[in-house]
Design a protein around this motif. Structure first.
Motif, PDB file in Angstrom:
ATOM      1  N   ASN A 288       0.697  -0.734  -0.062  1.00 46.46           N
ATOM      2  CA  ASN A 288      -0.234  -0.381   0.046  1.00 46.46           C
ATOM      3  C   ASN A 288       0.833   1.245  -0.365  1.00 46.46           C
ATOM      4  O   ASN A 288       0.563   2.614  -0.377  1.00 46.46           O
ATOM      5  N   ASN A 292       1.128   4.596  -2.770  1.00 46.09           N
ATOM      6  CA  ASN A 292       1.185   5.649  -2.763  1.00 46.09           C
ATOM      7  C   ASN A 292       1.747   6.767  -2.745  1.00 46.09           C
ATOM      8  O   ASN A 292       1.820   7.375  -4.214  1.00 46.09           O
ATOM      9  N   HIS A 313      -7.708   2.858  -8.623  1.00 41.63           N
ATOM     10  CA  HIS A 313      -6.576   2.454  -7.388  1.00 41.63           C
ATOM     11  C   HIS A 313      -7.027   3.381  -5.946  1.00 41.63           C
ATOM     12  O   HIS A 313      -6.297   3.091  -5.236  1.00 41.63           O
ATOM     13  N   THR A 316      -8.044   0.006  -2.121  1.00 41.52           N
ATOM     14  CA  THR A 316      -7.484  -1.332  -2.997  1.00 41.52           C
ATOM     15  C   THR A 316      -7.442  -2.085  -1.616  1.00 41.52           C
ATOM     16  O   THR A 316      -7.724  -2.017  -0.380  1.00 41.52           O
ATOM     17  N   HIS A 318      -6.589  -4.952   0.475  1.00 42.83           N
ATOM     18  CA  HIS A 318      -5.207  -5.878   1.445  1.00 42.83           C
ATOM     19  C   HIS A 318      -5.167  -6.342   2.935  1.00 42.83           C
ATOM     20  O   HIS A 318      -6.340  -6.134   3.051  1.00 42.83           O
ATOM     21  N   SER A 338      -0.648  -5.115   4.391  1.00 47.47           N
ATOM     22  CA  SER A 338       0.164  -5.600   2.954  1.00 47.47           C
ATOM     23  C   SER A 338       0.895  -5.957   3.816  1.00 47.47           C
ATOM     24  O   SER A 338       2.300  -6.746   2.821  1.00 47.47           O
ATOM     25  N   VAL A 358      -8.670  -0.160   1.680  1.00 46.33           N
ATOM     26  CA  VAL A 358      -7.349   0.686   2.202  1.00 46.33           C
ATOM     27  C   VAL A 358      -8.371   2.036   1.307  1.00 46.33           C
ATOM     28  O   VAL A 358      -7.921   1.739  -0.068  1.00 46.33           O
ATOM     29  N   ASN A 360      -6.852   5.268  -0.224  1.00 48.77           N
ATOM     30  CA  ASN A 360      -4.948   5.149  -0.810  1.00 48.77           C
ATOM     31  C   ASN A 360      -5.899   7.566  -1.391  1.00 48.77           C
ATOM     32  O   ASN A 360      -5.448   7.877  -1.782  1.00 48.77           O
TER      33      ASN A 360
END
Length: 400
Positions: A288, A292, A313, A316, A318, A338, A358, A360
């Motif tokens: 992750n 970003n 995205h 996403t 994780h 992750s 999650v 981002n």
């Protein structure tokens, strides 16, 4: 070949002539052929030579510039020559002797004589380098040259292949030279010649130095040294250069180093778009943090074509570890996404790996930078993109 022919004729004309072996080149010009009678004399004072007529000539040491000694095989060949019958079989037998004793010129002479007597003699043809192509005998050298090949170090090559090989060799040598110079200059950093090293490094603009600079960047520890090599890579328009800048823009843990890489990519006409393609692929990883960071870089060097991938995205999935006290239900998600959780679990607690969505923020920042829109949810971004990029329906009947 002419000398061999004269030798053959003279030996056939004088079948009882003795074998002479050596050629004495005279200091004043000219030469004498004969058998050297005192080759082992030390120190050398004279050369005693038995000539073809059987007489003995004595030459002073200063009279002889050099001696061209004939080998034992050559002497044996000359002894056999007067006895050779002038037939295909005779020439073939003595040519085989020449082959076995590495007398190449003499062998070619006899093979050529065979072809005058029998033009289809296969062994003689092959021995002279002929091959049969389309029903006719051709010499390989002539055949290959007629097709544009050139002989290089014993093999036939096309000119463009040699040119590529030469360019490759020059490139490899230049890269080695740059590696030596750059490592030397790095060794000067922080020492007496530090300013000189910095000036030399700041002047590097040869694209062939790129691979060596990348190696030095990988070895660097301090921010100052990393930025030194990043500045060089920013001037070199090569795949190695922009690939390294992309890698450090995503993977380095120093914010300033990552920003320096992004700024170099932003100014690069050669590497900007290819770098964006790599960054787009970096959005598909499980890390992750890397997603970003890649998105932040895309917000600076990307364009409108990257927006759909960024929207996809924005959120996403994780894996994360949930931790619950031994006496109760599951608590909030713990550990970083992750990375599979980690230490810090209390004794008696239970854990469970779950998959979570999650959001981002780095991706959203990139979308804002590329579009000028200030939306929040993934649904809002998708709706806006569809409305913006869907062609409006045109009523062709309007105005009737």
């Amino acid at each position: 070949m002419a000398r061999l022919l004269l030798l053959l004729l003279s030996l056939i004309a004088l079948p009882t002539t003795p074998v002479w072996a050596d050629v004495f080149h005279l200091a004043g010009g000219g030469q004498i052929e004969g058998r050297w009678l005192n080759p082992d004399e030390k120190p050398r004072q004279s050369y005693k030579v038995r000539t073809r007529s059987g007489g003995v000539v004595t030459l002073g040491d200063a009279q002889v510039a050099r001696v061209e000694a004939t080998s034992a095989a050559e002497q044996e060949y000359r002894a056999r020559l007067p006895k050779m019958p002038p037939t295909v079989e005779g020439h073939w037998e003595i040519s085989e002797f020449c082959r076995e004793n590495h007398l190449a010129e003499s062998r070619d002479f006899h093979l050529s004589a065979i072809l005058k007597l029998d033009p289809e003699h296969e062994k003689a043809r092959y021995g002279l380098g002929y091959s049969k192509v389309d029903g006719r005998w051709v010499q390989i050298d002539e055949y290959m040259r007629s097709r544009g090949y050139v002989k290089h170090r014993g093999s036939w090559r096309l000119p463009h292949e040699l040119a590529i090989e030469e360019r490759t060799q020059k490139l490899e040598q230049a890269q080695k030279d740059w590696r030596v110079k750059l490592r030397m200059w790095r060794g000067w950093l922080g020492k007496k010649r530090s300013l000189e090293a910095q000036r030399e490094i700041a002047a590097v603009d040869d694209w062939r130095a790129a691979s060596a600079v990348v190696d030095l960047l990988d070895d660097a520890v301090s921010r100052e040294e990393k930025n030194l090599w990043i500045d060089v890579l920013g001037r070199l328009s090569t795949h190695d250069a922009w690939s390294a800048l992309v890698r450090y823009a995503v993977e380095d843990n120093d914010d300033r180093v990552r920003l320096a890489c992004i700024e170099k990519l932003e100014r690069s006409e050669y590497g900007r778009r290819p770098a964006a393609g790599v960054l787009l692929r970096s959005l598909d990883v499980d890390d992750n943090l890397q997603i970003n960071r890649a998105a932040i870089a895309l917000g600076r060097i990307g364009n409108a074509s990257d927006v759909p991938a960024l929207i996809d995205h924005l959120v996403t999935k994780h894996k994360a570890v949930q931790q619950a006290p031994s006496g109760g239900g599951l608590g909030p998600i713990g550990a970083s996404f992750s990375r599979g959780g980690g230490g810090g679990l209390s004794a008696g607690s239970s854990t469970k790996v779950v998959e979570a969505d999650v959001y981002n923020q780095g991706v959203r920042n990139a979308l804002v930078a590329l579009t000028g829109q200030n939306l929040e949810s993934q649904d809002d971004w998708r709706k806006w993109y569809e409305e913006t990029n869907t062609p409006k329906t045109v009523d062709l009947r309007r105005g009737e």
